[in-house]
Motif scaffolding. Structure first.
Motif, PDB file in Angstrom:
ATOM      1  N   HIS A  69      45.735 -12.660 -40.442  1.00  0.00           N
ATOM      2  CA  HIS A  69      44.520 -12.817 -41.217  1.00  0.00           C
ATOM      3  C   HIS A  69      44.846 -12.181 -42.613  1.00  0.00           C
ATOM      4  O   HIS A  69      44.063 -12.533 -43.650  1.00  0.00           O
ATOM      5  CB  HIS A  69      43.262 -12.272 -40.567  1.00  0.00           C
ATOM      6  N   TYR A 139      50.361 -20.686 -37.918  1.00  0.00           N
ATOM      7  CA  TYR A 139      49.151 -20.173 -38.202  1.00  0.00           C
ATOM      8  C   TYR A 139      48.637 -20.816 -39.319  1.00  0.00           C
ATOM      9  O   TYR A 139      49.346 -20.879 -40.521  1.00  0.00           O
ATOM     10  CB  TYR A 139      48.960 -18.552 -38.512  1.00  0.00           C
ATOM     11  N   GLU A 143      44.731 -19.022 -38.203  1.00  0.00           N
ATOM     12  CA  GLU A 143      44.286 -19.402 -36.795  1.00  0.00           C
ATOM     13  C   GLU A 143      45.492 -20.049 -36.426  1.00  0.00           C
ATOM     14  O   GLU A 143      46.158 -21.228 -37.061  1.00  0.00           O
ATOM     15  CB  GLU A 143      43.012 -20.556 -36.964  1.00  0.00           C
ATOM     16  N   LYS A 144      45.801 -19.976 -35.006  1.00  0.00           N
ATOM     17  CA  LYS A 144      47.013 -20.357 -34.439  1.00  0.00           C
ATOM     18  C   LYS A 144      46.871 -21.908 -34.241  1.00  0.00           C
ATOM     19  O   LYS A 144      45.751 -22.071 -33.621  1.00  0.00           O
ATOM     20  CB  LYS A 144      47.484 -19.780 -33.205  1.00  0.00           C
ATOM     21  N   ILE A 145      47.719 -22.711 -34.693  1.00  0.00           N
ATOM     22  CA  ILE A 145      47.549 -24.387 -34.517  1.00  0.00           C
ATOM     23  C   ILE A 145      48.423 -24.818 -33.795  1.00  0.00           C
ATOM     24  O   ILE A 145      48.598 -25.885 -33.219  1.00  0.00           O
ATOM     25  CB  ILE A 145      47.306 -25.036 -35.746  1.00  0.00           C
ATOM     26  N   LYS A 164      43.940 -30.233 -38.106  1.00  0.00           N
ATOM     27  CA  LYS A 164      42.933 -29.504 -38.334  1.00  0.00           C
ATOM     28  C   LYS A 164      41.991 -30.071 -39.301  1.00  0.00           C
ATOM     29  O   LYS A 164      42.449 -30.374 -40.681  1.00  0.00           O
ATOM     30  CB  LYS A 164      43.461 -28.126 -38.668  1.00  0.00           C
ATOM     31  N   ASP A 211      36.049 -17.705 -47.534  1.00  0.00           N
ATOM     32  CA  ASP A 211      36.776 -16.340 -47.013  1.00  0.00           C
ATOM     33  C   ASP A 211      36.570 -15.365 -47.815  1.00  0.00           C
ATOM     34  O   ASP A 211      36.220 -14.281 -47.622  1.00  0.00           O
ATOM     35  CB  ASP A 211      38.287 -16.899 -46.513  1.00  0.00           C
ATOM     36  N   PRO A 241      38.286 -13.515 -37.671  1.00  0.00           N
ATOM     37  CA  PRO A 241      37.394 -14.357 -37.666  1.00  0.00           C
ATOM     38  C   PRO A 241      35.895 -14.187 -37.223  1.00  0.00           C
ATOM     39  O   PRO A 241      35.208 -15.017 -37.016  1.00  0.00           O
ATOM     40  CB  PRO A 241      38.103 -15.472 -36.852  1.00  0.00           C
ATOM     41  N   LYS A 822      28.992 -15.661 -38.219  1.00  0.00           N
ATOM     42  CA  LYS A 822      29.385 -16.967 -38.063  1.00  0.00           C
ATOM     43  C   LYS A 822      28.351 -18.358 -38.353  1.00  0.00           C
ATOM     44  O   LYS A 822      28.695 -19.304 -38.885  1.00  0.00           O
ATOM     45  CB  LYS A 822      29.590 -17.156 -36.476  1.00  0.00           C
TER      46      LYS A 822
END
Length: 856
Positions: A69, A139, A143-145, A164, A211, A241, A822
């Motif tokens: 991140h 990533y 975020e791991k995709i 995504k 972000d 996150p 969130k």
């Protein structure tokens, strides 16, 4: 060895996004990579663990070697992974077919990272394909995709597909690859198959994103020591996150800016310098107790001064011999389930609790209660000789506005004798002068009758337009020192001969010094649009926190009245090194009474005057101006980064422009301000041909949410509208909100539902719902105590029955402001998606957030 080649669909898109993708020799390669970083297998990796499992190559790859991140790669930037191993980012090695090549010393295990950026012009479902003969994890924006935990046996590895949903902006794709012992290298190819014509880039240059808005480092507090030799500064960092945060603080030398002491490991709060010594005190919480601690800078030593769970709000005596703190007498709740309200304030859950003042002597640890009774006591100040305290109590008074009485007392700490200074309908805050003979009082224009009033006959002052007064304790006389000073005063510091005011001046927040001799105000040219906090040493040094439209919060210091202020801390610099902002400029117009209505414009970072842009009009319309803050809950820079021109205006009634301007708020409730917003928007469209007049949206919150609702009953110039926590019926807000009737004591001074139908009915959007045709989004926290959720629900009901385009989104367990990490992100995306749907004709984002259901 055969590898699939990277497909980079450049063509027209490369030209379109050339502002982010400079075409030079290095930029022909759009990928970055690190040096190989050697890693080792754990001891006993070939022995089963307690679960009966061996350690595998997959386990090695899944290690969190670095925080994905936090990655922001660019050429030559180092990336610390382990001691004495700082691999710098460099342009990746490409093969003949443009695949990324990785060489490998087969005698050891290595991890290598590859990264690239791409810019997405609008919200889209993006499809990726990754092919490699190596084990990897992929990533996207942290975020791991995608992943591959086995080495393919085929010489042409099968593509690993992933997709995504992504919003407009710059995105970072990162691969972590494992070069296994015994292997001689590998290659990687990546394809974005949808949308087409997206190009990769090695440049981290980007626009502001959610972000940036939500995460990163910020400064929470700054305080100069009495001598001015040191300053205390506190920081906070928020991490995606989950929005987890960490806080820390330090003491630094003012002149050299070198760190003296760090509080990284201490759970401290309520930090403050002792009044005369360069000693910092704070409350340190442990499992057993809360301790008042003292750090002596000169001796570099800590000392425990006192212990107690009630010390968090303590105040030091000027001679440092004692502190004043509060304790709470909590009401024993009746468990019957029935409650008889003791007046309107009794709806507040805390109303029946009472705060009482206590004294704690530092030397002998003796404690004594100073106040008692049915009213809460609030400390105002401690006299310079430490012999007296100034405190106030408040009681309900429904006979006249503002429906409370403030009693101000002075207590002799030796005898306990009380002297009442005043009883007033309009309360204020008071500070002793250095000689103890005067009080510097902050309060509304009517605090001392007409002494602070500066208005034409017949106008009612805006009680929120705070003035400054000097009150002589012996003569009981008052001098209004700010009634000819337009800014709204928010805070004052008075040390020795130096007086400093923190003020709201139009859309700016500034610091001014005040001379008792010349009675003149002098602006301190600090270098920020919004000064949010000030600290003053005994010797006339000033430290501030401040931010500007396109600059996050920084710390500044300098000598008062010299304008030689320096930025001493900017923790955001690395994060914002490559963030690009659009231009901003002032744009004003005259209302129908020839009064100047100030405003400003935010342009997209990639603005092109030859194109047409959708417009977002933002306003508050209540008693406060919309400041030039960086970020915030309604971040105009973010809206601009999403491809909108943003126009912010300050309708009449706001403080910071003088008493006559702010008084226009009283008994108005949109009568004037709605016309000003409509007039300003129309004139803005005429003067700015690059704005699409058919794609204009508007939004506001709280009073601004009310304005959004009201505007749609008065005009059809908007293609979409958003009201957050808006007021649809002024009478129901007046009677139900926690502070409704109190706010109305100013906003509708001496007007009530039974004597002013023109405001309570005619200005309430609910009673004109049939006139609303603009697609309207209503946002509301379902735990809002300021503006009850019913204000949005009842307008939603009306518009649904009228078959108008309306949506209501309630945010669970949120009050007037959306603060949950969130939920705030989703709330912010909801705002952008609604405008995308109606101002850009892109409904994909909204449909992804709120897919069609079949409940009806």
């Amino acid at each position: 060895m055969h590898f699939r080649k990277i497909i980079l669909r450049l063509g027209f898109a490369l030209l379109l996004f050339s502002f982010l993708l400079p075409l030079n020799a290095q930029e022909q390669n759009k990928w970055l990579s690190t040096n190989n970083m050697q890693v080792i297998l754990p001891a006993f990796d070939s022995v089963k663990n307690i679960k009966g499992e061996f350690f595998t190559q997959k386990d090695l790859l899944k290690n969190d070697f670095i925080n994905i991140h936090e990655l922001k790669p660019y050429i030559s930037k180092s990336m610390m992974m382990q001691e004495n191993n700082e691999p710098g980012w460099k342009l990746a090695s490409l093969g003949d077919s443009s695949e990324i090549l990785f060489s490998h010393d087969s005698a050891a295990w290595h991890i290598v990272y590859a990264a690239s950026y791409f810019f997405l012009p609008e919200f889209s479902d993006v499809h990726f394909e990754s092919s490699t003969n190596l084990m990897f994890e992929c990533y996207l924006d942290g975020e791991k995709i995608a992943s591959q935990y086995k080495v393919p046996s085929d010489s042409l590895p099968k593509a690993i597909k992933s997709n995504k949903d992504l919003m407009r902006g710059k995105h970072l794709l990162v691969y972590k690859l494992l070069l296994a012992k015994g292997e001689d290298g590998g290659a990687l190819s990546t394809v974005i198959s949808k949308p087409e014509n997206l190009a990769f880039s090695a440049s981290p240059e980007s626009f502001m994103s959610i972000d940036h808005l939500m995460n990163g480092k910020s400064i929470r507090d700054i305080m100069l020591s009495p001598s001015g030799k040191y300053y205390y500064i506190a920081y906070r960092e928020i991490f995606p996150p989950e929005g987890k945060s960490t806080s820390w603080a330090e003491i630094r030398e003012t002149e050299s800016n070198k760190s003296v002491e760090s509080f990284m490991q201490k759970s401290l709060s309520s930090a403050q310098w002792m009044p005369q010594s360069d000693k910092l005190t704070f409350v340190e919480k442990s499992a057993e107790s809360a301790d008042l601690m003292c750090y002596d800078v000169a001796k570099n030593s800590y000392k425990k001064l006192a212990q107690g769970d009630n010390l968090y709000g303590y105040s030091w005596a000027p001679d440092e011999s004692f502190i004043i703190f509060s304790t709470s007498d909590k009401n024993n709740n009746d468990n019957s389930g029935l409650k008889k309200l003791e007046g309107m304030p009794d709806q507040w859950p805390w109303w029946r609790n009472r705060q009482q003042l206590n004294i704690l002597f530092i030397k002998n640890k003796a404690k004594m209660q100073l106040t008692h009774g049915k009213f809460s006591s609030n400390l105002q100040d401690i006299s310079p000789d430490s012999k007296k305290i100034l405190f106030s109590t408040s009681e309900v008074n429904f006979k006249e506005r503002p429906y409370s009485l403030q009693h101000l007392y002075e207590m002799d700490l030796n005898s306990g004798a009380l002297k009442k200074i005043w009883t007033k309908n309009y309360g204020g805050s008071a500070t002793y002068s250095p000689d103890g003979k005067q009080l510097l009082v902050l309060g509304g224009p009517l605090l001392f009758g007409d002494a602070g009033r500066n208005l034409p006959k017949g106008m009612i002052p805006n009680d929120y337009d705070t003035q400054a007064y000097l009150y002589d304790l012996e003569k009981q006389s008052v001098e209004a020192i700010s009634k000819d000073f337009a800014p709204n005063i928010q805070r004052v510091l008075w040390k020795n001969q130096n007086i400093v005011f923190l003020v709201e001046e139009g859309s700016y927040k500034k610091a001014y010094s005040y001379s008792l001799e010349t009675k003149a105000y002098t602006e301190q040219k600090i270098g920020a649009d919004m000064i949010t906090d000030i600290s003053l040493s005994n010797k006339g040094q000033l430290a501030c926190l401040g931010n500007s439209i396109s600059t996050p919060g920084s710390a500044f210091s300098g000598k008062l009245n010299t304008n030689s202020y320096q930025r001493i801390s900017a923790p955001w610099e690395e994060e914002y090194k490559f963030v690009r902002f659009g231009n901003t400029e002032d744009w004003n117009f005259k209302n129908k009474k020839n009064v100047t209505i100030h405003g400003r414009v935010y342009y997209p970072p990639d603005f092109d005057a030859s194109k047409k842009y959708p417009l977002i009009v933002y306003y508050y319309g209540g008693t406060s101006p919309v400041g030039r803050n960086f970020g915030g809950r309604y971040p105009k820079n973010l809206f601009a980064a999403m491809g909108y021109v943003v126009y912010v205006l300050q309708p009449s009634g706001a403080t910071g422009y003088g008493q006559e301007f702010s008084a226009m708020h009283v008994n108005n409730w949109g009568i004037t301000t709605a016309d000003e917003i409509i007039r300003g928007t129309k004139e803005f469209l005429k003067e700015h041909p690059f704005v699409d007049e058919k794609k204009v949206g508007c939004m506001g919150a709280s009073y601004g949410g009310f304005m959004t609702m009201l505007l749609q009953t008065r005009t059809d110039i908007f293609a979409a509208a958003i009201a957050h926590a808006g007021i649809s019926s002024i009478s129901s807000y007046w009677g139900e909100g926690y502070w409704g009737y109190l706010y109305s004591s100013t906003a509708t001074a001496n007007s009530f539902p039974w004597n002013n139908k023109k405001i309570y009915v005619d200005q309430s959007p609910l009673f004109h719902a049939d006139k609303i045709h603009t697609p309207l989004l209503l946002l509301h926290g379902n735990s809002d105590t300021n503006v009850p959720t019913g204000e949005s629900r009842q307008l939603y009901t009306a518009l649904k029955l009228l078959n108008r385009t309306v949506e209501l989104i309630e945010i669970d367990k949120q009050d007037h402001h959306i603060v949950d990490y969130k939920k705030r992100i989703l709330w912010q995306k909801t705002i952008l998606a609604w405008f995308d749907k109606y101002l850009k004709d892109h409904n994909e984002w909204w449909d992804q957030l709120y897919p069609e259901t079949h409940y009806n």
